[in-house]
Design a protein around this motif. Structure first.
Motif, short mmCIF file in Angstrom:
data_model
loop_
_atom_site.label_atom_id
_atom_site.label_comp_id
_atom_site.label_asym_id
_atom_site.label_seq_id
_atom_site.Cartn_x
_atom_site.Cartn_y
_atom_site.Cartn_z
N GLY A 119 -2.38 -33.75 1.90
CA GLY A 119 -2.91 -33.47 0.41
C GLY A 119 -2.64 -34.67 -0.17
N ASP A 120 -2.35 -34.40 -1.80
CA ASP A 120 -1.94 -35.28 -2.60
C ASP A 120 -0.72 -36.07 -2.56
N ALA A 121 -0.74 -37.19 -3.23
CA ALA A 121 0.45 -38.12 -3.01
C ALA A 121 1.79 -37.45 -3.39
N GLU A 122 1.50 -36.43 -4.50
CA GLU A 122 2.74 -35.84 -5.15
C GLU A 122 3.37 -34.52 -4.14
N LYS A 123 2.52 -34.25 -3.19
CA LYS A 123 2.84 -33.26 -1.98
C LYS A 123 3.38 -33.88 -0.82
N GLN A 124 3.15 -35.15 -0.78
CA GLN A 124 3.22 -35.62 0.61
C GLN A 124 4.66 -35.65 1.17
N ALA A 125 5.66 -36.07 0.38
CA ALA A 125 7.19 -35.66 0.60
C ALA A 125 7.41 -34.49 1.41
N VAL A 126 7.04 -33.61 0.19
CA VAL A 126 7.49 -32.05 0.83
C VAL A 126 6.67 -31.73 2.01
N ALA A 127 5.50 -32.26 2.16
CA ALA A 127 4.82 -31.81 3.64
C ALA A 127 5.22 -32.47 4.68
N LEU A 128 5.81 -33.90 4.55
CA LEU A 128 6.64 -34.70 5.63
C LEU A 128 7.53 -33.97 5.88
N LEU A 129 8.64 -33.37 4.99
CA LEU A 129 9.86 -32.72 5.03
C LEU A 129 9.34 -31.51 6.07
N LEU A 130 8.36 -30.56 5.85
CA LEU A 130 8.00 -29.41 6.53
C LEU A 130 7.48 -30.04 7.76
N PHE A 131 6.68 -30.99 7.86
CA PHE A 131 6.31 -31.37 9.21
C PHE A 131 7.36 -31.54 10.38
N VAL A 132 8.42 -32.38 9.71
CA VAL A 132 9.51 -32.84 10.64
C VAL A 132 10.55 -31.60 10.85
N GLY A 133 10.48 -30.71 9.79
CA GLY A 133 11.58 -29.76 9.71
C GLY A 133 11.42 -28.56 10.71
N THR A 143 6.84 -39.05 14.93
CA THR A 143 5.36 -38.78 14.42
C THR A 143 5.38 -38.77 12.88
N GLY A 144 6.65 -38.09 12.38
CA GLY A 144 6.66 -38.29 10.84
C GLY A 144 6.76 -39.45 10.33
N ALA A 145 7.35 -40.37 11.05
CA ALA A 145 7.57 -42.03 10.43
C ALA A 145 6.23 -42.58 10.55
N MET A 146 5.40 -42.21 11.58
CA MET A 146 4.02 -42.85 11.59
C MET A 146 2.98 -42.40 10.63
N ALA A 161 12.76 -37.75 3.20
CA ALA A 161 11.96 -36.70 3.66
C ALA A 161 12.19 -36.17 5.08
N ILE A 162 12.21 -37.46 5.80
CA ILE A 162 12.38 -37.25 7.16
C ILE A 162 13.84 -36.96 7.55
N PHE A 163 15.10 -37.41 6.78
CA PHE A 163 16.23 -36.84 7.18
C PHE A 163 16.19 -35.35 6.84
N ALA A 164 15.74 -34.96 5.51
CA ALA A 164 15.84 -33.52 5.14
C ALA A 164 15.25 -32.66 6.31
N GLY A 165 14.12 -33.38 6.89
CA GLY A 165 13.34 -32.47 7.85
C GLY A 165 14.12 -32.53 9.10
N VAL A 166 14.75 -33.47 9.57
CA VAL A 166 15.56 -33.37 10.88
C VAL A 166 16.87 -32.54 10.62
N VAL A 167 17.64 -32.50 9.56
CA VAL A 167 18.45 -31.50 9.30
C VAL A 167 18.08 -30.12 9.31
N SER A 168 16.96 -29.77 8.79
CA SER A 168 16.18 -28.47 8.97
C SER A 168 15.92 -28.19 10.48
N ALA A 169 15.32 -28.94 11.21
CA ALA A 169 14.97 -28.83 12.69
C ALA A 169 16.27 -28.56 13.17
#
Length: 216
Positions: A119-133, A143-146, A161-169
């Motif tokens: 989606g939009d640039a404003e939502k990308q960080a949250v989307a990345l967090l959820l994708f990794v998390g 894959t999240g880094a790519m 965002a990736i760090f938060a996702g890793v903690v969630s996962a």
């Protein structure tokens, strides 16, 4: 009468079979851990950190292995999160090189198809967090880094965002591992419902955006 040599050979065969039998039920992460213990003589803490740093396996493989090895939960969680994050800054920096992009083109093409859903640039960080998390097949920090690189996200924002996702996962995998088979089945059902709901919502959205049929 059984000769001593044959008796010893039979004992060796039975012993080898007994030793190999439990390993047949080990998953990839456990086999890597056993190899590191027996061949590499690596300490357990380093083993689970290395497993968590590997692509595909990542933290979702490291945490079950660490708990299986009998390490304290807090230690396993911290080491696996750290291990999973170690290669991420290097990946983000390396993907700035066109040579690296050419080498990783098949993987980047897959990541690019997933990046379209962010989606939009404003939502990308949250989307990345959820994708990794959410530890589903095809997701993860690598894959999240790519995806972050493809989207042109700033390195600091991507890492956060990736760090938060890793903690969630990590929290999810720890809970699933401690819950055992029953918890894994329940979690699988919940994730399946989540996936079906997401796909249905996307299909409905796409149908709503489709142009109306031409008038006859």
């Amino acid at each position: 009468m059984l000769q001593p040599e044959r008796a010893l050979a039979a004992v060796r065969v039975v012993t080898a079979a007994a030793a190999a039998a439990p390993e047949e039920h080990l998953h990839v992460g456990q086999k890597i851990a056993m190899y590191c213990r027996t061949t590499g003589n690596l300490p357990d803490w380093l083993t689970i950190a290395l497993i968590s740093a590997m692509p595909v396996v990542e933290l979702r493989g490291g945490i079950p292995v660490g708990l299986w090895m009998g390490l304290p939960i807090a230690k396993v969680f911290g080491l696996c999160v750290a291990g999973n994050m170690v290669p991420i800054p290097l990946i983000l920096l390396a993907l700035r090189s066109s040579a690296v992009q050419n080498v990783l083109k098949p993987f980047l093409d897959r990541a690019r198809s997933k990046a379209k859903e962010f989606g939009d640039a404003e939502k990308q960080a949250v989307a990345l967090l959820l994708f990794v998390g959410i530890p589903l097949p095809g997701t993860g920090a690598w894959t999240g880094a790519m995806i972050a690189s493809i989207l042109g996200m700033p390195v600091a924002k991507s890492l956060a965002a990736i760090f938060a996702g890793v903690v969630s996962a990590g929290a999810i995998m720890t809970a699933l591992t401690l819950a055992g088979k029953a918890g894994a089945i329940a979690a699988t059902a919940v994730l399946a419902i989540f996936c079906v709901t997401s796909i249905t919502a996307k299909n409905n959205k796409a149908a709503g955006q489709a142009p109306p049929p031409p008038a006859e």
